[in-house]
Design a protein around this motif. Structure first.
Motif, mmCIF file in Angstrom:
data_model
loop_
_atom_site.group_PDB
_atom_site.id
_atom_site.type_symbol
_atom_site.label_atom_id
_atom_site.label_comp_id
_atom_site.label_asym_id
_atom_site.label_seq_id
_atom_site.Cartn_x
_atom_site.Cartn_y
_atom_site.Cartn_z
ATOM 1 N N UNK A 95 0.829 -1.210 0.000
ATOM 2 C CA UNK A 95 0.000 0.000 0.000
ATOM 3 C C UNK A 95 0.865 1.262 0.000
ATOM 4 N N UNK A 96 1.917 1.243 0.791
ATOM 5 C CA UNK A 96 2.816 2.390 0.835
ATOM 6 C C UNK A 96 3.534 2.606 -0.483
ATOM 7 N N UNK A 97 3.943 1.517 -1.103
ATOM 8 C CA UNK A 97 4.623 1.638 -2.393
ATOM 9 C C UNK A 97 3.662 2.108 -3.481
ATOM 10 N N UNK A 98 2.416 1.657 -3.416
ATOM 11 C CA UNK A 98 1.407 2.112 -4.392
ATOM 12 C C UNK A 98 1.323 3.640 -4.357
ATOM 13 N N UNK A 99 1.168 4.178 -3.139
ATOM 14 C CA UNK A 99 1.062 5.631 -2.989
ATOM 15 C C UNK A 99 2.314 6.340 -3.500
ATOM 16 N N UNK A 100 3.478 5.791 -3.169
ATOM 17 C CA UNK A 100 4.732 6.421 -3.575
ATOM 18 C C UNK A 100 4.912 6.385 -5.093
ATOM 19 N N UNK A 101 4.654 5.250 -5.705
ATOM 20 C CA UNK A 101 4.810 5.141 -7.164
ATOM 21 C C UNK A 101 3.814 6.036 -7.888
ATOM 22 N N UNK A 102 2.585 6.022 -7.429
ATOM 23 C CA UNK A 102 1.551 6.847 -8.052
ATOM 24 C C UNK A 102 1.913 8.330 -7.899
ATOM 25 N N UNK A 103 2.370 8.686 -6.713
ATOM 26 C CA UNK A 103 2.768 10.067 -6.460
ATOM 27 C C UNK A 103 3.954 10.516 -7.300
ATOM 28 N N UNK A 104 4.797 9.559 -7.692
ATOM 29 C CA UNK A 104 5.965 9.871 -8.517
ATOM 30 C C UNK A 104 5.619 9.885 -10.008
ATOM 31 N N UNK A 105 4.345 9.653 -10.339
ATOM 32 C CA UNK A 105 3.913 9.729 -11.729
ATOM 33 C C UNK A 105 3.988 8.435 -12.514
ATOM 34 N N UNK A 106 4.229 7.329 -11.848
ATOM 35 C CA UNK A 106 4.263 6.037 -12.541
ATOM 36 C C UNK A 106 2.838 5.540 -12.793
ATOM 37 N N UNK A 107 2.570 4.990 -13.975
ATOM 38 C CA UNK A 107 1.283 4.319 -14.190
ATOM 39 C C UNK A 107 1.273 3.035 -13.349
ATOM 40 N N UNK A 108 0.250 2.866 -12.522
ATOM 41 C CA UNK A 108 0.180 1.690 -11.644
ATOM 42 C C UNK A 108 -1.065 0.868 -11.966
ATOM 43 N N UNK A 109 -0.908 -0.453 -11.860
ATOM 44 C CA UNK A 109 -2.006 -1.396 -12.063
ATOM 45 C C UNK A 109 -2.002 -2.393 -10.912
ATOM 46 N N UNK A 110 -3.179 -2.859 -10.566
ATOM 47 C CA UNK A 110 -3.331 -3.807 -9.467
ATOM 48 C C UNK A 110 -4.014 -5.063 -9.995
ATOM 49 N N UNK A 111 -3.347 -6.195 -9.837
ATOM 50 C CA UNK A 111 -3.838 -7.488 -10.298
ATOM 51 C C UNK A 111 -4.055 -8.389 -9.088
ATOM 52 N N UNK A 112 -5.230 -8.995 -9.044
ATOM 53 C CA UNK A 112 -5.591 -9.866 -7.929
ATOM 54 C C UNK A 112 -5.946 -11.248 -8.466
ATOM 55 N N UNK A 113 -5.578 -12.274 -7.713
ATOM 56 C CA UNK A 113 -5.913 -13.628 -8.126
ATOM 57 C C UNK A 113 -7.409 -13.848 -8.032
ATOM 58 N N UNK A 114 -7.982 -14.349 -9.124
ATOM 59 C CA UNK A 114 -9.395 -14.677 -9.141
ATOM 60 C C UNK A 114 -9.656 -16.048 -8.556
ATOM 61 N N UNK A 115 -10.916 -16.431 -8.536
ATOM 62 C CA UNK A 115 -11.324 -17.708 -7.958
ATOM 63 C C UNK A 115 -10.683 -18.894 -8.680
ATOM 64 N N UNK A 116 -10.408 -18.753 -9.952
ATOM 65 C CA UNK A 116 -9.809 -19.830 -10.733
ATOM 66 C C UNK A 116 -8.290 -19.688 -10.830
ATOM 67 N N UNK A 117 -7.697 -18.881 -9.989
ATOM 68 C CA UNK A 117 -6.259 -18.629 -9.938
ATOM 69 C C UNK A 117 -5.737 -17.802 -11.107
ATOM 70 N N UNK A 118 -6.618 -17.355 -11.985
ATOM 71 C CA UNK A 118 -6.216 -16.429 -13.035
ATOM 72 C C UNK A 118 -6.091 -15.032 -12.432
ATOM 73 N N UNK A 119 -5.631 -14.102 -13.228
ATOM 74 C CA UNK A 119 -5.410 -12.743 -12.752
ATOM 75 C C UNK A 119 -6.502 -11.820 -13.260
ATOM 76 N N UNK A 120 -7.035 -10.997 -12.359
ATOM 77 C CA UNK A 120 -8.082 -10.030 -12.691
ATOM 78 C C UNK A 120 -7.545 -8.640 -12.371
ATOM 79 N N UNK A 121 -7.578 -7.771 -13.372
ATOM 80 C CA UNK A 121 -7.114 -6.402 -13.155
ATOM 81 C C UNK A 121 -8.195 -5.664 -12.371
ATOM 82 N N UNK A 122 -7.798 -5.109 -11.238
ATOM 83 C CA UNK A 122 -8.716 -4.421 -10.339
ATOM 84 C C UNK A 122 -8.597 -2.912 -10.447
#
Length: 153
Positions: A125-152
């Protein structure tokens, strides 16, 4: 003309261990024609990952090495605990709270964290804020029920 900022992708591991997820992500990285630098904070863990990557699947070969081995700069996937980028990796994988360092040489930074570990969640969470604040495009991927990745995000 300035280079575009490094894309930051957060991978929230909930159902699978790092050892199950990392090899597939490395294969995809190599499939793009990129080199990968895997940066961890624990040399013993990196040595265990090195051994695992040699045997992770019978029908696959994932070329890699450790940074203290000969010709480390020629490895398509290099495992290290240092802040430099000796193999010229375009993708940086951060494990176990490893420091990102200078991201200017990378196209993408993939931060993998264990969602069952409160300290890892806090750090992510801290790194998300820092990267976003520094102007980096950020994406968050979470494991779905079938172990695939879902972009959140």
């Amino acid at each position: 003309m300035t280079a575009a900022p490094c894309d930051i992708w957060f991978y929230h591991l909930e159902r699978s261990a790092l050892e199950e997820v990392l090899p597939g992500l490395l294969e995809k990285t190599l499939g793009r024609g990129w080199r990968a630098l895997v940066r961890g904070g624990d040399p013993a863990r990196l040595r265990a990952l090195d051994a695992h990557l040699w045997t992770w699947r019978d029908d696959s070969f994932l070329p890699h090495g450790l940074d203290d081995e000969p010709m480390a700069d020629r490895q398509p996937v290099l495992l290290t605990d240092r802040l430099d980028n000796p193999n010229g990796g375009q993708a940086l994988f951060l494990l176990d709270g490893a420091e990102p360092g200078d991201l200017s040489a990378f196209e993408r930074c993939i931060l993998l964290f264990d969602g069952r570990d409160e300290e890892a969640l806090r750090l992510a969470r801290g790194r998300w804020k820092a990267f976003k604040g520094a102007g980096h495009p950020v994406s968050y991927w979470r494991q779905g029920a079938e172990r695939g990745w879902e972009k959140q995000a």
